[in-house]
Design an enzyme around this catalytic site. Structure first.
Site, PDB file in Angstrom:
ATOM      1  N   LEU A  68       0.835  -1.202   0.000  1.00 25.18           N
ATOM      2  CA  LEU A  68       0.000   0.000   0.000  1.00 25.18           C
ATOM      3  C   LEU A  68       0.868   1.250   0.000  1.00 25.18           C
ATOM      4  CD1 LEU A  68      -2.974  -0.879   2.379  1.00 25.18           C
ATOM      5  CD2 LEU A  68      -2.904  -0.845  -0.104  1.00 25.18           C
ATOM      6  N   HIS A  69       1.453   1.544  -1.159  1.00 23.72           N
ATOM      7  CA  HIS A  69       2.208   2.790  -1.297  1.00 23.72           C
ATOM      8  C   HIS A  69       1.213   3.908  -1.626  1.00 23.72           C
ATOM      9  CE1 HIS A  69       2.079   2.696  -5.742  1.00 23.72           C
ATOM     10  NE2 HIS A  69       2.196   1.386  -5.591  1.00 23.72           N
ATOM     11  N   MET A  70       1.699   5.080  -1.969  1.00 30.51           N
ATOM     12  CA  MET A  70       0.879   6.282  -2.091  1.00 30.51           C
ATOM     13  C   MET A  70      -0.371   6.124  -2.962  1.00 30.51           C
ATOM     14  SD  MET A  70       0.570   9.434  -1.086  1.00 30.51           S
ATOM     15  CE  MET A  70       2.116  10.213  -0.707  1.00 30.51           C
TER      16      MET A  70
END
Length: 90
Positions: free
Chosen positions: A14-16
């Site tokens: 769950l990156h940006m």
């Protein structure tokens, strides 16, 4: 309150961008929606909260919903997260 466990399959976790998309999806529901990982619990409607969990691929998280549309919210969030392996392709 209802809750369920779900696996993050997104290759980059769950990156940006996926965290932002997840927060936007959570805003579709009236209920309070929380993501739980380890000893942390954050609002699924908060991008910074989601990012603070540092969730990687193949991590199991708990989704908890509390409110007037909690069943619909839980179902929708679990379905959305269950397809996290497709997020990078969109």
């Amino acid at each position: 309150m209802v809750s369920a466990n779900v696996m993050i399959r997104s290759p980059k976790g769950l990156h940006m961008r996926p965290a932002g998309n997840l927060a936007e999806h959570a805003l579709l529901y009236k209920s309070n929606i929380f993501l739980e990982y380890g000893d942390k619990q954050v609002s699924a409607k908060s991008l910074l909260g989601i990012l603070s969990l540092c969730i990687r691929q193949d991590t199991e998280i708990r989704v908890a919903c509390d409110g007037e549309d909690e069943q619909e919210a839980l179902s929708g969030m679990v379905d959305y997260i269950s397809h996290s392996d497709e997020w990078e392709q969109a």
